[in-house]
Design a protein around this motif. Structure first.
Motif, short mmCIF file in Angstrom:
data_model
loop_
_atom_site.label_atom_id
_atom_site.label_comp_id
_atom_site.label_asym_id
_atom_site.label_seq_id
_atom_site.Cartn_x
_atom_site.Cartn_y
_atom_site.Cartn_z
N LEU A 166 0.83 -1.20 0.00
CA LEU A 166 0.00 0.00 0.00
C LEU A 166 0.87 1.26 0.00
O LEU A 166 0.53 2.25 -0.65
N VAL A 167 1.98 1.22 0.71
CA VAL A 167 2.91 2.36 0.72
C VAL A 167 3.56 2.52 -0.66
O VAL A 167 3.63 3.63 -1.20
N ASP A 168 4.01 1.40 -1.24
CA ASP A 168 4.66 1.44 -2.55
C ASP A 168 3.74 2.03 -3.62
O ASP A 168 4.21 2.63 -4.59
N ASN A 169 2.43 1.86 -3.44
CA ASN A 169 1.48 2.35 -4.43
C ASN A 169 0.75 3.61 -3.98
O ASN A 169 -0.25 4.00 -4.56
N GLU A 170 1.29 4.23 -2.91
CA GLU A 170 0.83 5.54 -2.43
C GLU A 170 -0.60 5.56 -1.92
O GLU A 170 -1.24 6.62 -1.86
N TYR A 171 -1.11 4.39 -1.53
CA TYR A 171 -2.37 4.37 -0.79
C TYR A 171 -2.13 4.91 0.61
O TYR A 171 -3.01 5.54 1.20
N LEU A 172 -0.93 4.64 1.13
CA LEU A 172 -0.51 5.14 2.44
C LEU A 172 0.78 5.92 2.28
O LEU A 172 1.61 5.58 1.43
N ASP A 173 0.97 6.94 3.10
CA ASP A 173 2.21 7.72 3.05
C ASP A 173 3.37 6.98 3.68
O ASP A 173 4.53 7.17 3.30
N SER A 174 3.08 6.15 4.69
CA SER A 174 4.11 5.36 5.36
C SER A 174 3.46 4.15 6.02
O SER A 174 2.22 4.06 6.09
N THR A 175 4.27 3.25 6.54
CA THR A 175 3.73 2.05 7.20
C THR A 175 3.02 2.41 8.51
O THR A 175 2.25 1.62 9.04
N LYS A 176 3.27 3.63 9.00
CA LYS A 176 2.62 4.09 10.25
C LYS A 176 1.37 4.92 9.97
O LYS A 176 0.64 5.28 10.89
N SER A 177 1.12 5.22 8.72
CA SER A 177 0.01 6.11 8.36
C SER A 177 -1.34 5.50 8.74
O SER A 177 -1.54 4.29 8.65
N GLU A 178 -2.26 6.35 9.17
CA GLU A 178 -3.60 5.90 9.57
C GLU A 178 -4.68 6.48 8.66
O GLU A 178 -5.86 6.46 9.00
N ARG A 179 -4.24 6.98 7.51
CA ARG A 179 -5.19 7.55 6.54
C ARG A 179 -4.90 7.03 5.14
O ARG A 179 -3.76 7.03 4.69
N LEU A 180 -5.94 6.61 4.45
CA LEU A 180 -5.80 6.23 3.04
C LEU A 180 -5.80 7.48 2.18
O LEU A 180 -6.62 8.38 2.38
N ASN A 181 -4.90 7.53 1.23
CA ASN A 181 -4.88 8.63 0.27
C ASN A 181 -5.90 8.38 -0.84
O ASN A 181 -6.20 7.22 -1.16
N PRO A 182 -6.44 9.43 -1.46
CA PRO A 182 -7.28 9.23 -2.64
C PRO A 182 -6.41 8.67 -3.78
O PRO A 182 -5.28 9.11 -3.96
N VAL A 183 -6.92 7.71 -4.48
CA VAL A 183 -6.17 7.08 -5.58
C VAL A 183 -6.92 7.33 -6.88
O VAL A 183 -8.15 7.27 -6.93
N LEU A 184 -6.16 7.64 -7.93
CA LEU A 184 -6.75 7.87 -9.25
C LEU A 184 -6.25 6.78 -10.19
O LEU A 184 -5.04 6.63 -10.37
N ILE A 185 -7.16 6.04 -10.78
CA ILE A 185 -6.76 4.93 -11.64
C ILE A 185 -6.21 5.45 -12.97
O ILE A 185 -6.70 6.44 -13.53
N SER A 186 -5.18 4.80 -13.45
CA SER A 186 -4.62 5.13 -14.76
C SER A 186 -5.64 4.79 -15.85
O SER A 186 -6.25 3.72 -15.81
N PRO A 187 -5.86 5.68 -16.82
CA PRO A 187 -6.80 5.40 -17.90
C PRO A 187 -6.46 4.10 -18.65
O PRO A 187 -7.37 3.38 -19.09
N ILE A 188 -5.18 3.81 -18.81
CA ILE A 188 -4.77 2.58 -19.50
C ILE A 188 -5.27 1.36 -18.74
O ILE A 188 -5.83 0.42 -19.32
N LEU A 189 -5.07 1.37 -17.42
CA LEU A 189 -5.49 0.24 -16.60
C LEU A 189 -7.01 0.13 -16.55
O LEU A 189 -7.57 -0.96 -16.69
N GLU A 190 -7.68 1.27 -16.38
CA GLU A 190 -9.15 1.24 -16.33
C GLU A 190 -9.72 0.66 -17.63
O GLU A 190 -10.61 -0.19 -17.60
N GLY A 191 -9.18 1.11 -18.76
CA GLY A 191 -9.66 0.61 -20.04
C GLY A 191 -9.46 -0.89 -20.19
O GLY A 191 -10.36 -1.62 -20.64
N ALA A 192 -8.30 -1.37 -19.77
CA ALA A 192 -7.99 -2.80 -19.89
C ALA A 192 -8.89 -3.63 -18.98
O ALA A 192 -9.36 -4.71 -19.36
N ILE A 193 -9.14 -3.13 -17.76
CA ILE A 193 -10.01 -3.86 -16.83
C ILE A 193 -11.43 -3.93 -17.37
O ILE A 193 -12.07 -4.97 -17.33
N ARG A 194 -11.92 -2.80 -17.87
CA ARG A 194 -13.29 -2.79 -18.40
C ARG A 194 -13.40 -3.72 -19.62
O ARG A 194 -14.39 -4.45 -19.77
#
Length: 209
Positions: A166-194
């Motif tokens: 989660l830290v590597d993908n910036e969902y969290l700022d650090s392993t001690k963080s207690e807040r999830l960051n907003p995440v924006l999906i890459s258009p390439i990935l969203e298109g492929a998933i859909r």
């Protein structure tokens, strides 16, 4: 008898603890993807990685094992355009696709990202802590005999790997963080998933509708 019972439980379970060894492997997966996009065969990719020690690991055996792990992860995407994107796109996009590859390969990561992270985003709940990770594993242990047989140290290591992911993908700022960051999906990935029809995966990337 006990070993036979464990073997049966393992065979019946969709879950694996192998990520305690394999982890996120972004650099390694990207290196592997680049060699594939250069037109090398799978065997040639492995031999190049091993002969040039491209992963900078201490033993040839560990380099080979991780090269094969990266190939399996890229195979799990079932989409050559995503493999090319890991090789060539900016790091944040490539990392996000690597996370999706982990979700596709490992049911443990899929379930965590959908049922914990995706659900948090759905409920607009940005809180995050040990209670969320602990609760996830407690539910799994209740539902799955194979997971229930894992040692406390294995479970602890898996928790660490997931939080680091989660830290590597910036969902969290650090392993001690207690807040999830907003995440924006890459258009390439969203298109492929859909396009793949695998739309439940979008929840893990804060993508609804």
């Amino acid at each position: 008898m006990a070993s036979k019972k464990l073997a049966t439980q393992k065979g019946n379970s969709p879950y694996s603890a192998v990520i305690t060894r394999e982890q996120f492997l972004f650099y390694e997966t990207r290196t592997t993807a680049k060699l594939l996009t250069e037109g090398l065969s799978r065997d040639e990719v492995v031999e190049r990685i091993v002969s040039d020690n491209l992963f900078q690991y201490p033993t040839e055996k560990s380099v080979r094992r991780m090269a094969l792990a990266c190939l399996r992860r890229l195979d799990a995407l079932e989409d050559d355009s995503l493999v090319t994107a890991i090789a060539n796109r900016p790091q944040d996009t490539a990392k996000q696709i690597c996370l999706y590859a982990m979700m596709k390969q490992y049911r443990l990561i899929w379930d965590f990202m959908i049922t914990v992270i995706g659900e948090k985003y759905r409920l607009l709940d940005t809180s995050f802590g040990k209670i969320d990770v602990n609760g996830f594993f407690l539910r799994l242990q209740e539902q799955d005999d194979w997971v229930a047989s894992w040692s406390d140290s294995t479970i602890e290591k898996l928790k660490q790997v997931i939080v680091k992911l989660l830290v590597d993908n910036e969902y969290l700022d650090s392993t001690k963080s207690e807040r999830l960051n907003p995440v924006l999906i890459s258009p390439i990935l969203e298109g492929a998933i859909r396009e793949s029809g695998n739309t439940q995966a979008l929840l893990a990337f804060n993508c609804f509708g």
